[in-house]
Scaffold this active site. Structure first.
Site, short mmCIF file in Angstrom:
data_model
loop_
_atom_site.label_atom_id
_atom_site.label_comp_id
_atom_site.label_asym_id
_atom_site.label_seq_id
_atom_site.Cartn_x
_atom_site.Cartn_y
_atom_site.Cartn_z
N ASN A 1 -4.96 -7.77 -4.48
CA ASN A 1 -5.48 -6.67 -4.49
C ASN A 1 -4.56 -5.52 -5.12
O ASN A 1 -3.48 -5.59 -5.10
CB ASN A 1 -6.16 -6.07 -3.04
CG ASN A 1 -4.87 -5.54 -2.09
OD1 ASN A 1 -3.86 -6.43 -2.32
ND2 ASN A 1 -5.24 -4.68 -1.41
N ASP B 1 0.90 -1.21 -0.15
CA ASP B 1 -0.08 0.05 0.05
C ASP B 1 0.95 1.33 0.04
O ASP B 1 0.77 2.13 0.80
CB ASP B 1 -1.01 0.01 1.15
CG ASP B 1 -1.84 -1.40 1.40
OD1 ASP B 1 -2.14 -1.79 0.35
OD2 ASP B 1 -1.99 -1.64 2.62
N GLU C 1 -11.70 -0.02 -3.45
CA GLU C 1 -10.69 0.43 -2.61
C GLU C 1 -9.71 1.64 -3.04
O GLU C 1 -9.86 1.76 -4.05
CB GLU C 1 -9.97 -0.73 -1.91
CG GLU C 1 -9.32 -1.78 -2.72
CD GLU C 1 -8.71 -2.84 -1.59
OE1 GLU C 1 -9.09 -2.90 -0.74
OE2 GLU C 1 -8.18 -3.63 -2.52
N ASP D 1 26.43 1.43 10.69
CA ASP D 1 25.77 2.98 10.60
C ASP D 1 25.64 3.32 9.20
O ASP D 1 25.15 3.85 8.76
CB ASP D 1 26.21 3.72 11.65
CG ASP D 1 25.57 5.14 11.76
OD1 ASP D 1 24.74 5.38 12.32
OD2 ASP D 1 26.19 5.81 10.99
#
Length: 723
Positions: free
Chosen positions: A543, A291, A479, A718
């Site tokens: 979907n 999404d 949707e 890091d």
């Protein structure tokens, strides 16, 4: 860490909309970080502290050199257990245009999370500068602008005192990388960085009669261990140095025996990759992410995704039910191929930011200048029962819940008959006004015109709605609301439902279709289909969810597919991953249909390796995990690797600096082309678990290439940088 601002902002950024830039009058070196355009005293410069390193209840030594007017303050912002934003002062100092030291050798981090270090002033809005920002272990005495009441006379090397601890330049009773920093500061500027007679005795590790030099610091950097009693000179033999000079800094790079390190690296089995070398879809493979809600800010694309995490039953992966999802995932990129994984946003649930919400699905994001300050917003779905909002001063957090409840729910006027109050999309128009789009479902409604999507204006602060949500009559709506603006018109896009047979529009099942309006609140007119169901391109139907956005003059479709799960032999499990492909906007205002591909899009700019690169930035990987949120870390094990694409090494690199830690020690092999390519360097991370920077030479590294980092043991990384 030690931020000098010689090569950039060192991840310090604007606080409250102030402007930050490197240059000005430096305390040490040639550059400082200058803060200007301050409209109030609290506006200054800030840096997020890494959550893996900085822990609540633990003490640290902080120091910043600051030059301004009046009382300068080093402060901390954090979020307490209740989710409330708190502030604390670490140190302060009075400045009248000269540099002063803001230092606290034993500051205990308060209970909370999302720590942000920042510099402000007690009063006034005058410009100020900061330099030499250092954080070290608790108790470390860090040299600063205030004159030290000590002598700079070096004791004769032939007459050391009986209690010398060679290497202990900061007199804390042990030898660590902080001592190397103190020695390098002293060598660079003896007038500003004074050392006592005893400290000078300790700092002269080599005892060769030439006083304290960078060679003494190098010996500590290479060993980085608790050195007890006198260090025999024979222990340091072989650590010769070369010096690489740039226009701003001088870096001492140790020579290493590549053959010896290659043998020590040993044989490792390279972890599998779930993406081919020339494929750029899906965007990441270390985790799933569905999404995609996409936002552009300051030349970067930020994607916020539903956290499709693996579910297990009796040790086996089971289907994704989505009911346990309460986190969001954020990634960003400025080249659309190398993506920085910023980790999870703990959005919902009792331990989350929005405690009222049970789930966090389908995020969308935007930013807006409010009262002169840039603010960032994420809107998310609480299952299908409402829309929540989170806000931050940064696109990577930390995030807070500004209203403590749903922005829109089933009781909201105009929404009581919407089956699914979810899947938001947001638009900030050219005039700064905000609009929200949401809804879906066909329960007990006509399949051809369910009228289940809505649009509504947002308040100026983006945290409440204005008026009653209006109906969008989207044919065969199911949707996934989307919104973008092109040619002065507003494009509403959505996913069609599963009952589209024999329709008059020629649209297909579970596809992305679009409508156009002259107004952000409609009415919208149906125009056509832009993206068929993902099953047409990747084999597994599911979907459809998308965002359409322009970036650097080109238009892109961001969508999810279930291709990654299939490659992982998890077919039909419902785990989704984000992809990108280009969209063509036609001159008549229509959109050309998009084909979903594994190739994806090309890299739109080369990566600059001579500025600090977050380790969580890569295009391909095998076995890598991500820890932390915001400025996250790479967690790797034996045989794990990651690849950075399109790295422009220019006329040639001479060194690489890696900031990493390893409990039991690790060697990182840096290769060209692939994880099994030609090694250009080996970086040995000492055992002990402390995060530190290690600089080593590189060989035969120039032009544009791919760099792969391969691990022979466990490590946390890091960042890295070429020199």
């Amino acid at each position: 860490y030690h931020d000098t601002f010689e090569d950039g902002s060192d991840e310090w950024e604007s606080r409250g909309g102030a402007a930050v830039s490197t240059g000005g009058t430096a305390y040490a070196g040639s550059k400082a970080l200058t803060v200007s355009d301050r409209e109030s005293a609290w506006r200054g410069a800030q840096k997020s502290l890494d959550s893996l390193t900085f822990k609540a209840g633990e003490e640290y030594s902080f120091s910043v050199a600051a030059s301004g007017s009046g009382n300068m303050m080093l402060s901390l912002q954090y979020t307490d257990a209740s989710g409330e934003t708190k502030y604390d002062h670490i140190a302060n100092g009075e400045s009248s245009g000269d540099y002063v030291q803001l230092a606290n050798t034993n500051y205990k981090l308060p209970e909370g999370s999302g720590y942000i270090l920042y510099v402000e002033t007690e009063e006034g809005t005058a410009n100020f500068s900061i330099d030499e920002a250092i954080v070290a272990k608790a108790g470390t005495q860090i040299s600063g602008p205030a004159p030290a009441a000590t002598t700079t006379t070096t004791a004769p090397a032939t007459t050391p005192t009986s209690d010398i601890l060679y290497g202990d330049a900061n007199l804390d009773g042990k030898v660590t990388i902080a001592d190397a920093t103190a020695i390098l500061q002293y060598v660079a500027n003896k007038d500003k960085y004074k050392l006592s007679e005893k400290a000078l005795d300790n700092a002269d590790v080599y005892q060769r009669g030439d006083g304290v030099t960078a060679r003494d610091a190098l010996s500590i950097q290479m060993l980085d261990a608790e050195i007890l009693d006198k260090l025999p000179e024979s222990y340091l033999e072989g650590y010769e140095t070369t010096t690489t000079t740039t226009t701003t800094t001088t870096t001492t790079v140790p020579q290493v025996d590549f053959s010896a390190l290659a043998q020590k690296f040993g044989n490792v089995t390279i972890a599998n990759s779930y993406k081919k070398d020339n494929d750029h879809n899906p965007l990441i493979t270390q985790y799933f992410g569905a999404d995609p809600g996409v936002m552009e800010y300051d030349g970067r694309v930020y994607i916020y995704m539903t956290d499709d995490h693996l579910l297990y039953e009796n040790g086996n992966v089971t289907k994704e039910t989505y009911s346990t999802i309460n986190c969001l995932r954020c990634i960003s990129s400025d080249d659309l191929v190398n993506w920085t994984d910023h980790g999870l946003i703990n959005a919902a649930g009792q331990g989350g930011i929005a405690k009222w919400a049970g789930n966090s699905w389908a995020p969308t994001a935007c930013h807006k200048t409010i009262n002169g300050k840039e603010k960032f917003f994420i809107y998310f779905a609480n299952n299908a029962n409402g829309i929540g909002v989170l806000t931050s001063d940064s696109p990577i957090g930390p995030w807070t819940d500004p209203i403590g409840h749903a922005l829109i729910d089933r009781k909201t006027a105009g929404c009581t008959d919407v089956p699914w109050v979810f899947d938001p999309a947001v638009l900030v128009d050219d005039d700064g006004k905000g609009y929200l789009y949401f809804g879906g479902g066909t329960d007990n409604l006509p399949k051809d015109h369910p009228k289940s999507s809505r649009c509504v204006a947002l308040s100026d602060d983006m945290t409440s709605i204005v008026g009653t949500p209006a109906v969008i009559d989207a044919p065969y709506m199911f949707e996934d609301s989307g919104i973008h603006k092109y040619g002065g018109k507003y494009y509403y896009s959505y996913c069609t439902n599963w009952s589209t047979g024999g329709n008059q529009y020629g649209l297909s099942t579970a596809a992305i279709d679009y409508m156009v309006s002259d107004s952000p609140l409609g009415p919208f007119t149906y125009k056509g289909e832009v993206f068929k169901n993902i099953g047409n391109f990747f084999g597994t139907t599911g979907n459809n969810h998308h965002t359409i956005m322009q970036f650097k003059g080109e238009w892109y479709l961001f969508y999810h597919a279930q291709y990654l799960q299939d490659v992982m032999n998890l077919k039909d499990m419902g785990y989704r991953s984000t992809h990108i492909d280009k969209i063509t906007m036609n001159t008549d205002g229509t959109m050309k249909q998009v084909t979903g591909t594994k190739t994806g899009v090309d890299q739109i700019k080369a990566l600059d390796p001579f500025t600090t690169v977050r380790a969580a930035t890569f295009s391909h990987q095998g076995g890598i995990e991500i820890t932390g949120s915001g400025n996250s870390l790479v967690k790797a094990g034996k045989g794990d690797w990651f690849k950075v694409s399109g790295v422009d090494c220019g006329s040639g690199a001479k060194s690489i600096t890696v900031k990493a830690s390893s409990d039991s020690g690790c060697i990182i092999k840096v290769c060209k082309g692939s994880a099994s390519g030609t090694a250009v360097s080996y970086v040995e991370i000492p055992a002990g678990g402390s995060m530190q920077e290690v600089t080593v030479p590189v060989q035969d590294l120039s032009g544009k290439t791919e760099l792969c980092f391969v691990f022979n043991n466990n490590a946390s990384v890091d960042s890295w940088k070429l020199g």
